[in-house]
Design a protein around this motif. Structure first.
Motif, short mmCIF file in Angstrom:
data_model
loop_
_atom_site.label_atom_id
_atom_site.label_comp_id
_atom_site.label_asym_id
_atom_site.label_seq_id
_atom_site.Cartn_x
_atom_site.Cartn_y
_atom_site.Cartn_z
N ASP A 176 -11.33 1.58 -13.49
CA ASP A 176 -11.56 0.43 -12.38
C ASP A 176 -10.46 0.42 -11.77
N MET A 177 -10.43 0.95 -10.26
CA MET A 177 -9.14 0.63 -9.47
C MET A 177 -9.08 -0.95 -9.14
N LEU A 178 -7.89 -1.38 -9.10
CA LEU A 178 -7.62 -2.84 -9.18
C LEU A 178 -6.35 -3.16 -8.50
N ASP A 179 -6.42 -3.86 -7.30
CA ASP A 179 -5.37 -4.12 -6.46
C ASP A 179 -4.82 -5.73 -6.74
N ALA A 180 -3.62 -5.99 -7.30
CA ALA A 180 -3.19 -7.38 -7.29
C ALA A 180 -2.59 -7.86 -5.94
N GLU A 181 -2.88 -9.18 -5.65
CA GLU A 181 -2.41 -9.72 -4.56
C GLU A 181 -0.86 -9.94 -4.42
N ASP A 182 -0.35 -10.04 -5.75
CA ASP A 182 1.20 -10.02 -5.56
C ASP A 182 1.79 -8.86 -5.58
N PRO A 183 2.44 -8.39 -4.42
CA PRO A 183 3.02 -6.82 -4.52
C PRO A 183 4.08 -6.67 -5.45
N ALA A 184 4.68 -7.63 -6.12
CA ALA A 184 5.59 -7.60 -7.26
C ALA A 184 5.08 -7.64 -8.66
N ALA A 185 3.81 -7.70 -8.65
CA ALA A 185 3.14 -7.51 -10.06
C ALA A 185 3.14 -6.14 -10.39
N ASP A 236 0.91 -1.24 0.12
CA ASP A 236 0.05 0.18 0.00
C ASP A 236 0.87 1.27 0.06
N GLU A 237 1.80 1.21 0.95
CA GLU A 237 2.79 2.46 0.90
C GLU A 237 3.39 2.60 -0.50
N HIS A 238 3.97 1.55 -1.08
CA HIS A 238 4.59 1.57 -2.38
C HIS A 238 3.66 2.21 -3.61
N SER A 239 2.39 1.73 -3.56
CA SER A 239 1.48 2.20 -4.42
C SER A 239 0.98 3.73 -4.25
N GLU A 240 0.72 3.90 -3.08
CA GLU A 240 0.67 5.43 -2.55
C GLU A 240 1.77 6.25 -3.02
N ARG A 241 2.90 5.93 -2.80
CA ARG A 241 4.27 6.87 -3.17
C ARG A 241 4.40 6.74 -4.78
N VAL A 242 4.04 5.77 -5.25
CA VAL A 242 4.32 5.81 -6.76
C VAL A 242 3.36 6.82 -7.43
N GLU A 243 2.04 6.72 -7.01
CA GLU A 243 0.97 7.64 -7.64
C GLU A 243 1.47 9.23 -7.46
N GLY A 244 2.08 9.44 -6.07
CA GLY A 244 2.66 10.59 -5.73
C GLY A 244 3.64 10.90 -6.78
N VAL A 245 4.55 10.12 -7.18
CA VAL A 245 5.66 10.52 -8.05
C VAL A 245 5.19 10.69 -9.50
N LEU A 246 4.11 9.99 -9.92
CA LEU A 246 3.67 10.49 -11.38
C LEU A 246 2.98 11.78 -11.43
N ASN A 247 2.76 12.15 -10.24
CA ASN A 247 1.89 13.49 -10.24
C ASN A 247 2.93 14.79 -9.85
N ALA A 248 4.01 14.25 -9.44
CA ALA A 248 4.90 15.33 -8.93
C ALA A 248 5.46 16.24 -10.04
N LYS A 249 5.61 17.34 -9.72
CA LYS A 249 5.84 18.60 -10.93
C LYS A 249 7.37 18.94 -10.81
N THR A 250 8.16 19.07 -9.46
CA THR A 250 9.38 19.30 -9.43
C THR A 250 10.20 18.18 -8.86
N VAL A 251 11.64 18.38 -8.77
CA VAL A 251 12.52 17.55 -8.41
C VAL A 251 12.22 17.45 -7.05
N GLY A 252 11.91 18.62 -6.21
CA GLY A 252 11.91 18.68 -4.79
C GLY A 252 10.63 17.79 -4.37
N GLU A 253 9.83 17.64 -5.09
CA GLU A 253 8.47 17.11 -4.85
C GLU A 253 8.94 15.41 -5.01
N LEU A 254 9.49 15.18 -5.92
CA LEU A 254 10.15 13.72 -5.86
C LEU A 254 10.84 13.10 -4.77
N GLU A 255 11.68 14.10 -4.30
CA GLU A 255 12.75 13.52 -3.30
C GLU A 255 12.00 13.41 -1.92
#
Length: 227
Positions: A173-182, A41-60
């Motif tokens: 449609d939001m979908l969550d895979a059971e395998d975290p490496a999927a 869940d933490e990984h998914s939430e952070r990756v979504e934030g990365v995709l929406n980040a506008k600046t290098v500082g927001e990514l870090e």
């Protein structure tokens, strides 16, 4: 005598982030997931934030509590030096463009890290149900203007969507895979007097996930078992 005002240089953290910068942060987050430092869940939430980040500082911000953020100088800092190449490997984007026509990506094909889909008075179909996934994160940039874009994914991948519609519809449609490496497929875009749709294709399961993703997860598990 009046002194000419000089504009202060822009701080590196305030520079606009590139796709290469986002890919670098996403790779660090994937490593952290495989090492057990982040939950799915933490990984998914952070990756979504990365995709929406506008600046290098927001990514870090998304990696500041991970060891990888402090072990080496971020590649994005090179951007503060004018005309200095970073020599970062960037994969060519896959483009699906339909202008008063149709474009289809389906069957046994290799999905890249980024896919751009444009439907202008046309239709685009992106079917990933039999695609080969070489990356854990696949981003689909979808823009539909008086057209339609349809994205289909296997059932055992995660599906995310960020976007909206202007006199049109954007439905993922939001979908969550059971395998975290999927693999995780992100549909990002807009529908202007058109439609963007993302759905799982029932009964279809992805079987070709990047080998090194599984290898890292297995290595991490063995390491924890040994201790």
């Amino acid at each position: 005598m009046d002194l000419q005002k000089q504009t202060a240089p822009t701080a590196a953290t305030e520079l606009r982030a590139s796709d290469a910068d986002r890919d670098r942060i996403a790779d660090i987050l994937r490593e952290a997931l495989a090492e057990g430092r982040l939950t799915a869940d933490e990984h998914s939430e952070r990756v979504e934030g990365v995709l929406n980040a506008k600046t290098v500082g927001e990514l870090e911000v998304f990696i500041k509590d991970l060891p990888a953020a402090h072990s080496a100088r971020p590649a994005a800092s090179f951007a503060s030096v004018p005309n200095r190449p970073t020599h970062l490997p960037v994969d060519a984007d896959d483009n699906a463009v339909a202008i008063f026509s149709s474009a289809v990506r389906k069957g046994r094909w290799r999905a890249g890290r980024r896919i751009h889909a444009y439907a202008i008075f046309g239709s685009v179909e992106i079917d990933l149900s039999e695609a080969l996934f070489e990356y854990q994160q696949v981003v689909i940039k979808a823009i539909a203007v008086f057209g339609s874009i349809e994205v289909r994914v296997p059932e055992n991948v995660s599906l995310r969507g960020t976007g909206g519609g202007i006199l049109g519809s954007f439905e993922v449609d939001m979908l969550d895979a059971e395998d975290p490496a999927a693999p995780v497929v992100y549909v990002d875009g807009w529908a202007v007097l058109g439609s963007v749709e993302g759905r799982p294709r029932r009964g279809k399961l992805v079987t070709d996930i990047l080998d090194r993703v599984h290898a890292k997860v297995e290595k991490s598990l063995r390491k924890h078992l040994d201790h």
